[in-house]
Design a protein around this motif. Structure first.
Motif, PDB file in Angstrom:
ATOM      1  N   TYR A 195       0.809  -1.216   0.000  1.00 45.19           N
ATOM      2  CA  TYR A 195       0.000   0.000   0.000  1.00 45.19           C
ATOM      3  C   TYR A 195       0.845   1.270   0.000  1.00 45.19           C
ATOM      4  N   GLY A 196       2.131   1.140  -0.238  1.00 37.85           N
ATOM      5  CA  GLY A 196       2.996   2.311  -0.276  1.00 37.85           C
ATOM      6  C   GLY A 196       2.908   3.035  -1.606  1.00 37.85           C
ATOM      7  N   THR A 197       3.812   3.991  -1.809  1.00 34.61           N
ATOM      8  CA  THR A 197       3.814   4.786  -3.023  1.00 34.61           C
ATOM      9  C   THR A 197       4.907   4.319  -3.974  1.00 34.61           C
ATOM     10  N   THR A 198       4.821   4.794  -5.218  1.00 36.35           N
ATOM     11  CA  THR A 198       5.839   4.439  -6.213  1.00 36.35           C
ATOM     12  C   THR A 198       7.181   5.066  -5.884  1.00 36.35           C
ATOM     13  N   ARG A 199       7.210   5.996  -4.955  1.00 30.43           N
ATOM     14  CA  ARG A 199       8.484   6.611  -4.584  1.00 30.43           C
ATOM     15  C   ARG A 199       9.447   5.574  -4.008  1.00 30.43           C
ATOM     16  N   THR A 200       8.906   4.598  -3.301  1.00 27.16           N
ATOM     17  CA  THR A 200       9.745   3.524  -2.769  1.00 27.16           C
ATOM     18  C   THR A 200      10.463   2.798  -3.899  1.00 27.16           C
ATOM     19  N   LEU A 201       9.749   2.496  -4.982  1.00 25.74           N
ATOM     20  CA  LEU A 201      10.351   1.845  -6.144  1.00 25.74           C
ATOM     21  C   LEU A 201      11.443   2.724  -6.743  1.00 25.74           C
ATOM     22  N   ASP A 202      11.146   3.998  -6.936  1.00 25.92           N
ATOM     23  CA  ASP A 202      12.120   4.917  -7.528  1.00 25.92           C
ATOM     24  C   ASP A 202      13.390   5.001  -6.689  1.00 25.92           C
ATOM     25  N   GLN A 203      13.235   4.968  -5.376  1.00 19.27           N
ATOM     26  CA  GLN A 203      14.402   5.019  -4.489  1.00 19.27           C
ATOM     27  C   GLN A 203      15.251   3.766  -4.640  1.00 19.27           C
ATOM     28  N   HIS A 204      14.611   2.617  -4.799  1.00 17.19           N
ATOM     29  CA  HIS A 204      15.363   1.374  -4.980  1.00 17.19           C
ATOM     30  C   HIS A 204      16.101   1.366  -6.325  1.00 17.19           C
ATOM     31  N   ILE A 205      15.453   1.879  -7.364  1.00 20.99           N
ATOM     32  CA  ILE A 205      16.120   1.978  -8.666  1.00 20.99           C
ATOM     33  C   ILE A 205      17.325   2.913  -8.566  1.00 20.99           C
ATOM     34  N   ALA A 206      17.153   4.025  -7.846  1.00 22.52           N
ATOM     35  CA  ALA A 206      18.262   4.964  -7.676  1.00 22.52           C
ATOM     36  C   ALA A 206      19.434   4.305  -6.953  1.00 22.52           C
ATOM     37  N   GLN A 207      19.128   3.463  -5.961  1.00 18.99           N
ATOM     38  CA  GLN A 207      20.192   2.760  -5.242  1.00 18.99           C
ATOM     39  C   GLN A 207      20.915   1.765  -6.147  1.00 18.99           C
ATOM     40  N   ILE A 208      20.167   1.064  -6.988  1.00 17.70           N
ATOM     41  CA  ILE A 208      20.779   0.126  -7.932  1.00 17.70           C
ATOM     42  C   ILE A 208      21.716   0.879  -8.873  1.00 17.70           C
ATOM     43  N   ARG A 209      21.276   2.021  -9.355  1.00 19.67           N
ATOM     44  CA  ARG A 209      22.101   2.821 -10.265  1.00 19.67           C
ATOM     45  C   ARG A 209      23.380   3.302  -9.590  1.00 19.67           C
ATOM     46  N   LYS A 210      23.276   3.688  -8.331  1.00 19.89           N
ATOM     47  CA  LYS A 210      24.468   4.113  -7.591  1.00 19.89           C
ATOM     48  C   LYS A 210      25.473   2.973  -7.484  1.00 19.89           C
ATOM     49  N   LYS A 211      24.964   1.777  -7.276  1.00 19.91           N
ATOM     50  CA  LYS A 211      25.847   0.617  -7.154  1.00 19.91           C
ATOM     51  C   LYS A 211      26.501   0.296  -8.496  1.00 19.91           C
ATOM     52  N   MET A 212      25.738   0.422  -9.574  1.00 20.88           N
ATOM     53  CA  MET A 212      26.322   0.226 -10.896  1.00 20.88           C
ATOM     54  C   MET A 212      27.431   1.247 -11.149  1.00 20.88           C
ATOM     55  N   ASN A 213      27.145   2.503 -10.813  1.00 19.77           N
ATOM     56  CA  ASN A 213      28.136   3.564 -11.011  1.00 19.77           C
ATOM     57  C   ASN A 213      29.371   3.349 -10.153  1.00 19.77           C
ATOM     58  N   SER A 214      29.183   2.838  -8.933  1.00 21.36           N
ATOM     59  CA  SER A 214      30.321   2.608  -8.040  1.00 21.36           C
ATOM     60  C   SER A 214      31.266   1.556  -8.591  1.00 21.36           C
ATOM     61  N   LEU A 215      30.728   0.658  -9.443  1.00 20.07           N
ATOM     62  CA  LEU A 215      31.548  -0.373 -10.065  1.00 20.07           C
ATOM     63  C   LEU A 215      32.146   0.094 -11.389  1.00 20.07           C
ATOM     64  N   GLY A 216      31.754   1.293 -11.818  1.00 20.53           N
ATOM     65  CA  GLY A 216      32.253   1.806 -13.084  1.00 20.53           C
ATOM     66  C   GLY A 216      31.536   1.266 -14.307  1.00 20.53           C
ATOM     67  N   ALA A 217      30.344   0.701 -14.106  1.00 19.76           N
ATOM     68  CA  ALA A 217      29.592   0.094 -15.203  1.00 19.76           C
ATOM     69  C   ALA A 217      28.567   1.071 -15.761  1.00 19.76           C
ATOM     70  N   SER A 218      28.253   0.931 -17.042  1.00 21.60           N
ATOM     71  CA  SER A 218      27.192   1.727 -17.646  1.00 21.60           C
ATOM     72  C   SER A 218      25.845   1.228 -17.146  1.00 21.60           C
ATOM     73  N   ASP A 219      24.863   2.107 -17.158  1.00 27.27           N
ATOM     74  CA  ASP A 219      23.539   1.805 -16.614  1.00 27.27           C
ATOM     75  C   ASP A 219      22.613   1.324 -17.739  1.00 27.27           C
ATOM     76  N   PRO A 220      22.197   0.045 -17.729  1.00 26.89           N
ATOM     77  CA  PRO A 220      21.320  -0.455 -18.788  1.00 26.89           C
ATOM     78  C   PRO A 220      19.837  -0.195 -18.530  1.00 26.89           C
ATOM     79  N   ILE A 221      19.495   0.425 -17.390  1.00 31.01           N
ATOM     80  CA  ILE A 221      18.096   0.659 -17.051  1.00 31.01           C
ATOM     81  C   ILE A 221      17.692   2.058 -17.504  1.00 31.01           C
ATOM     82  N   GLU A 222      16.675   2.118 -18.303  1.00 30.80           N
ATOM     83  CA  GLU A 222      16.187   3.392 -18.847  1.00 30.80           C
ATOM     84  C   GLU A 222      14.897   3.789 -18.148  1.00 30.80           C
ATOM     85  N   THR A 223      14.795   5.063 -17.770  1.00 32.90           N
ATOM     86  CA  THR A 223      13.554   5.585 -17.202  1.00 32.90           C
ATOM     87  C   THR A 223      12.615   5.997 -18.319  1.00 32.90           C
TER      88      THR A 223
END
Length: 240
Positions: A195-223
């Motif tokens: 019953y939460g909001t989509t903001r929770t999802l967006d925050q998790h995607i942002a965290q995944i992207r940060k982890k990808m960037n920390s490894l030096g990898a390009s981001d294959p997920i498109e918004t």
């Protein structure tokens, strides 16, 4: 059916005792502690289905414990108990891997309802989860997702994934190039009773992207603005 095991880490003796009595009366097996350091030492010695973590307590705080527990046991559900009501405090807990939070003072029935909802979601997902047929390692773009170790890997480096992050990446792997609506992702990863909001999802995607960037990898997920997300077709691959 085996009883669910719950860890309660709460420094207020009245709240802790009340939680233990209530949860045990509902048939849960409960281990309680008043100190974050004690909770940390208990966790690797036992297997818990859920951890109720007070944010502010002696020793390690609830945020630190959340990170630690996520690394040790991604499957364990976590609910933060907090006297803080500001949004940033709640957001931080979710970013660190908590499944839910409840603000003090709270009603017993509200807490029980949240616990039951989490267990229903995880039970329903286990019965209907097609990802159980996936191999232990998946490839999305330049990245490897190791499902056995909950690691995101790239060119000899890796970083830890939470269970939610892993499940999101599994959805992108299963549907390369497809636009996945936010509500669809919430249903598949958090469950239809979320019953939460989509903001929770967006925050998790942002965290995944940060982890990808920390490894030096390009981001294959498109918004896809106003809709959701997709793993780009030309960069997404599937191997068995």
């Amino acid at each position: 059916m085996s009883k669910k095991r719950i860890l309660v880490a709460e420094d207020d003796p009245h709240i802790r005792t009340g939680l233990v009595d209530t949860l045990e009366s509902e048939g849960y097996l409960v281990v309680a502690t008043s100190d974050g350091n004690q909770a940390s030492s208990l966790f690797p010695q036992d297997t818990f289905d859920l951890a109720l973590l007070d944010i502010m307590m002696p020793g390690k705080d609830g945020y630190s414990l959340c990170q630690e527990f996520r690394a040790k046991s991604p499957q364990t559900a976590i609910i933060h108990l907090t006297a803080k009501s500001q949004e940033i405090d709640k957001v931080l807990g979710l970013k660190l891997g908590a499944d839910d939070y409840i603000t003090k003072p709270f009603g017993v029935q509200e807490l029980l309802a949240r616990i039951e909802a989490i267990f229903r979601r995880t039970g329903s997902q286990a019965k209907n989860d097609k990802t159980t047929e996936l191999p232990s390692k998946l490839t999305i773009g330049p990245l490897t997702i190791n499902r056995s170790t909950y690691k995101l890997e790239y060119e000899g480096q890796d970083c830890a994934l939470t269970e939610r992050e892993l499940k999101l990446l599994e959805q992108f792997y299963l549907h390369p190039g497809e636009v996945l609506n936010r509500s669809v992702l919430l249903d598949r990863v958090w469950g239809i009773e979320y019953y939460g909001t989509t903001r929770t999802l967006d925050q998790h995607i942002a965290q995944i992207r940060k982890k990808m960037n920390s490894l030096g990898a390009s981001d294959p997920i498109e918004t896809v603005h106003g809709v959701g997300y997709r793993a780009l077709n030309e960069k997404a691959s599937r191997h068995f």
